[in-house]
Design an enzyme around this catalytic site. Structure first.
Site, short mmCIF file in Angstrom:
data_model
loop_
_atom_site.label_atom_id
_atom_site.label_comp_id
_atom_site.label_asym_id
_atom_site.label_seq_id
_atom_site.Cartn_x
_atom_site.Cartn_y
_atom_site.Cartn_z
N CYS A 125 37.32 -27.25 4.27
CA CYS A 125 37.93 -28.42 4.93
C CYS A 125 37.36 -29.73 4.41
O CYS A 125 38.01 -30.76 4.53
CB CYS A 125 37.75 -28.31 6.43
SG CYS A 125 36.03 -28.13 6.94
N ASP A 179 32.71 -23.65 5.67
CA ASP A 179 32.53 -25.00 6.22
C ASP A 179 31.02 -25.23 6.34
O ASP A 179 30.22 -24.29 6.25
CB ASP A 179 33.22 -25.09 7.59
CG ASP A 179 33.12 -26.48 8.22
OD1 ASP A 179 32.89 -27.47 7.49
OD2 ASP A 179 33.30 -26.58 9.46
N ARG A 181 39.57 -38.08 17.81
CA ARG A 181 38.49 -37.23 17.30
C ARG A 181 37.28 -37.46 18.19
O ARG A 181 36.77 -38.59 18.29
CB ARG A 181 38.15 -37.58 15.85
CG ARG A 181 36.83 -36.98 15.38
CD ARG A 181 36.60 -37.08 13.91
NE ARG A 181 37.46 -36.16 13.18
CZ ARG A 181 37.29 -35.82 11.90
NH1 ARG A 181 36.28 -36.33 11.22
NH2 ARG A 181 38.11 -34.99 11.31
N ARG A 214 46.74 -32.46 4.21
CA ARG A 214 46.52 -33.10 5.52
C ARG A 214 47.58 -34.18 5.73
O ARG A 214 48.12 -34.31 6.83
CB ARG A 214 45.12 -33.75 5.57
CG ARG A 214 43.94 -32.79 5.53
CD ARG A 214 43.83 -31.98 6.81
NE ARG A 214 43.72 -32.81 8.00
CZ ARG A 214 42.58 -33.32 8.47
NH1 ARG A 214 41.44 -33.04 7.89
NH2 ARG A 214 42.57 -34.04 9.59
N GLN A 250 43.56 -29.68 10.54
CA GLN A 250 43.00 -29.13 9.31
C GLN A 250 43.59 -27.75 9.03
O GLN A 250 43.98 -27.45 7.90
CB GLN A 250 41.47 -29.04 9.43
CG GLN A 250 40.81 -28.45 8.21
CD GLN A 250 40.97 -29.34 6.97
OE1 GLN A 250 40.64 -30.52 7.01
NE2 GLN A 250 41.48 -28.79 5.88
N HIS A 303 39.95 -27.72 15.27
CA HIS A 303 40.43 -28.73 14.32
C HIS A 303 41.84 -28.31 13.86
O HIS A 303 42.04 -27.88 12.73
CB HIS A 303 39.46 -28.80 13.13
CG HIS A 303 39.61 -30.03 12.29
ND1 HIS A 303 40.53 -31.03 12.55
CD2 HIS A 303 38.95 -30.43 11.15
CE1 HIS A 303 40.43 -31.97 11.62
NE2 HIS A 303 39.47 -31.64 10.77
N1 NVA Z 1 32.75 -28.39 11.24
C1 NVA Z 1 32.83 -29.71 10.67
C2 NVA Z 1 34.21 -29.99 10.19
C3 NVA Z 1 34.39 -31.32 9.53
C4 NVA Z 1 35.80 -31.58 9.11
C5 NVA Z 1 32.38 -30.73 11.69
O1 NVA Z 1 32.79 -30.63 12.86
O2 NVA Z 1 31.62 -31.64 11.34
N1 CP Z 2 38.30 -32.29 6.94
C1 CP Z 2 38.19 -33.42 7.68
O1 CP Z 2 38.62 -33.49 8.83
O2 CP Z 2 37.61 -34.46 7.02
P1 CP Z 2 37.12 -35.83 7.66
O3 CP Z 2 35.96 -35.51 8.56
O4 CP Z 2 36.75 -36.67 6.49
O5 CP Z 2 38.25 -36.43 8.46
#
Ligand code: NVA
Ligand code: CP
Length: 304
Positions: free
Chosen positions: A259, A219, A102, A287, A132, A129
């Site tokens: 998400c 989101d 990540r 997930r 997800q 992502h």
């Molecule tokens: N768009 C959000 C998704 C988190 C799962 C982010 O990147 O923070």
């Molecule tokens: N939806 C998601 O990826 O959650 P986290 O940021 O908690 O991993």
């Protein structure tokens, strides 16, 4: 399929195969059947951003498959002090059987795949992502029975979630409608691809996007790394909240997906969130199952 870097790389068949295996693993788990498909294998999990779901579901999933998962915070790795990705990828490939990463730049995930020699899984970048959206598609299919022909509406920021939902939705034969402010549209190349390969609209009108939708998705307005823009974004996204007005435009049986984490009162009202909480937490649960399927497909091992 050697890696999961972005959904765009998957064929529609590969996507369906992952969902089918995820359904099977979920069913078996509920019936107390364990599969140690990844016995003796180790997944490294590199996190340059926070996580609740991704970290815990990958770690628990790996354990359930008989393997181990290592949490590797970039603050503690030499990569955080400037060791190049091409070296880190080659070193970790000598110890591990797969890497989930990540991070910010999509290029970093692509470079891990290029320089390493083990499967790489994208656990979220600024661009997409994929894990997800696989869980989202699994949840929608589980509840609706099919994906093809459904209308998926996304309201909010044209961010990593929007980009992946467009690709996952179109590849699954859904019609996709996105509503976002003019300055916050999804990736333009992806939108072009979506126009050419399915039914896709991008509008600035949330009510139009939601009309007749089977699934309404949203989101956060400020993603990880955009915290400083939060106040500016709060203004820019006024009118893009998933509320009763939006839901009244959607199909009466429409599902809501998020998400998570969610900011109630911003991109979604507390009322809409709680009315659809079962669907949203099924999505979070999935997930686990879908990522187990991805790991089995990528990291091999089919015998107990
Ligand atoms: N768009 C959000 C998704 C988190 C799962 C982010 O990147 O923070
Ligand atoms: N939806 C998601 O990826 O959650 P986290 O940021 O908690 O991993």
């Amino acid at each position: 399929m050697k890696h999961l870097l972005k959904l765009y790389d998957l064929s529609a068949q590969e996507l369906t195969d992952i969902l089918n295996l995820a359904d099977q693993l979920k069913y078996d788990k509920k019936n107390g059947l364990t599969h140690h498909y990844l016995k003796g294998k180790t997944l490294g999990m590199i996190f340059q951003k926070s996580s609740t779901r991704t970290r815990v579901s990958f770690e628990a999933g790996m354990y359930q498959l008989g393997g181990n998962a290592l949490f590797l915070s970039s603050n503690d790795l030499q990569i955080g002090r400037g060791e190049p990705v091409q070296d880190t990828a080659r070193v970790l490939s000598r110890y591990l059987d797969g890497i989930m990463i990540r991070t910010f730049a999509q290029q970093e995930v692509e470079d891990f795949a290029k320089f390493g020699s083990i499967p790489i899984i994208n656990g979220l970048t600024d661009f997409c992502h994929p894990c997800q959206v696989l869980a989202d598609l699994m949840t929608i299919r589980e509840r609706k029975g099919y994906l093809k022909g459904l209308k998926l509406c996304y309201i909010g920021d044209g961010n990593n979630m929007a980009n992946s939902l467009i690709v996952g939705g179109i590849k699954s034969g859904m019609s996709v409608a996105v509503a976002c402010p003019a300055d916050y549209k999804p990736d333009s190349a992806l939108m072009q691809w979506a126009h050419a390969n399915g039914s896709f609209v991008c509008t600035q009108d949330p009510l139009a996007a939601a009309a007749g939708a089977d699934v309404v998705y949203t989101d956060v307005w400020a993603s990880m790394g955009q915290e400083k823009e939060a106040a500016l974004r709060m203004k820019a996204f006024e009118g893009f909240c998933v509320d009763d007005k939006v839901m009244n435009q959607a199909h009466p049986d429409a599902m809501v997906q998020h998400c998570l984490p969610a900011h109630r009162g911003e991109e979604i009202t507390n009322e809409v969130f709680e009315a659809h909480a079962d669907e949203i937490f099924d999505e979070a649960e999935n997930r686990l199952h879908v990522q187990k399927a991805v790991m089995v497909k990528l990291m091999g091992g089919s015998a107990e």
